[in-house]
Design a protein around this motif. Sequence first.
Motif, PDB file in Angstrom:
ATOM      1  N   GLU A  50       1.417 -13.865   6.369  1.00 26.75           N
ATOM      2  CA  GLU A  50       1.951 -13.640   4.955  1.00 26.75           C
ATOM      3  C   GLU A  50       1.067 -12.586   4.255  1.00 26.75           C
ATOM      4  N   GLN A  53       1.676  -9.110   5.572  1.00 31.47           N
ATOM      5  CA  GLN A  53       2.883  -8.229   5.101  1.00 31.47           C
ATOM      6  C   GLN A  53       2.859  -8.079   4.120  1.00 31.47           C
ATOM      7  N   ARG A  54       2.281  -8.734   3.009  1.00 34.50           N
ATOM      8  CA  ARG A  54       2.083  -8.372   1.560  1.00 34.50           C
ATOM      9  C   ARG A  54       1.349  -6.967   1.410  1.00 34.50           C
ATOM     10  N   GLU A  55       0.317  -7.161   2.163  1.00 39.32           N
ATOM     11  CA  GLU A  55      -0.570  -5.945   1.996  1.00 39.32           C
ATOM     12  C   GLU A  55       0.154  -4.447   2.516  1.00 39.32           C
ATOM     13  N   ARG A  56       0.739  -4.809   3.754  1.00 36.21           N
ATOM     14  CA  ARG A  56       1.583  -3.672   4.156  1.00 36.21           C
ATOM     15  C   ARG A  56       2.701  -3.076   3.158  1.00 36.21           C
ATOM     16  N   ARG A  57       3.277  -4.079   2.812  1.00 39.23           N
ATOM     17  CA  ARG A  57       4.371  -3.844   1.843  1.00 39.23           C
ATOM     18  C   ARG A  57       3.784  -3.116   0.586  1.00 39.23           C
ATOM     19  N   MET A  58       2.631  -3.348  -0.117  1.00 39.70           N
ATOM     20  CA  MET A  58       2.030  -2.910  -1.129  1.00 39.70           C
ATOM     21  C   MET A  58       1.437  -1.384  -0.732  1.00 39.70           C
ATOM     22  N   ARG A  59       1.030  -1.275   0.650  1.00 36.48           N
ATOM     23  CA  ARG A  59       0.401   0.186   0.873  1.00 36.48           C
ATOM     24  C   ARG A  59       1.698   0.958   1.019  1.00 36.48           C
ATOM     25  N   GLU A  60       2.923   0.499   1.662  1.00 37.49           N
ATOM     26  CA  GLU A  60       4.083   1.421   1.777  1.00 37.49           C
ATOM     27  C   GLU A  60       4.309   1.611   0.194  1.00 37.49           C
ATOM     28  N   GLU A  61       4.688   0.917  -0.670  1.00 36.89           N
ATOM     29  CA  GLU A  61       4.901   1.325  -1.978  1.00 36.89           C
ATOM     30  C   GLU A  61       4.193   2.112  -2.593  1.00 36.89           C
TER      31      GLU A  61
END
Length: 128
Positions: A50, A53-61
């Motif tokens: 989890e 996934q949160r870190e990857r989403r933040m990086r993409e944003e």
Amino acid sequence: MKKFFIILILGSTTIFSSMASFAGPHFDRDEAQRGGGWQNGRGFDRPDGENRQRERRMREERGVERLKQHRWQAGYVMPQHYRGNGYKVDYKDNNLPKPGRNQQWYKINNDFILVNADDNSIIRIMGF
């Protein structure tokens, strides 16, 4: 016959109990959370699924926000993020000049950008 069943039960109990010891975790999770044990080595302190996934989403944003602030200029190379079919537009539908050979129009952040398909360099920018 009775001795056979006793031997069979004792033997299977011994085998199953030894298998259970092999199937257990190789480290104490509580000790790993406190910072002890062999997990302190390089590469073993990974976030769970989890958090990953949160870190990857933040990086993409963050990357998307940076790309939104990108200043387009003729001669620059268009970032790979925008080279997908989702950004391509038809020049006829948007009243744009006809692109030359190996050129493609892209719509990015309400700007129309003409890009050379060979080297992905920006040729022209039209803002509306």
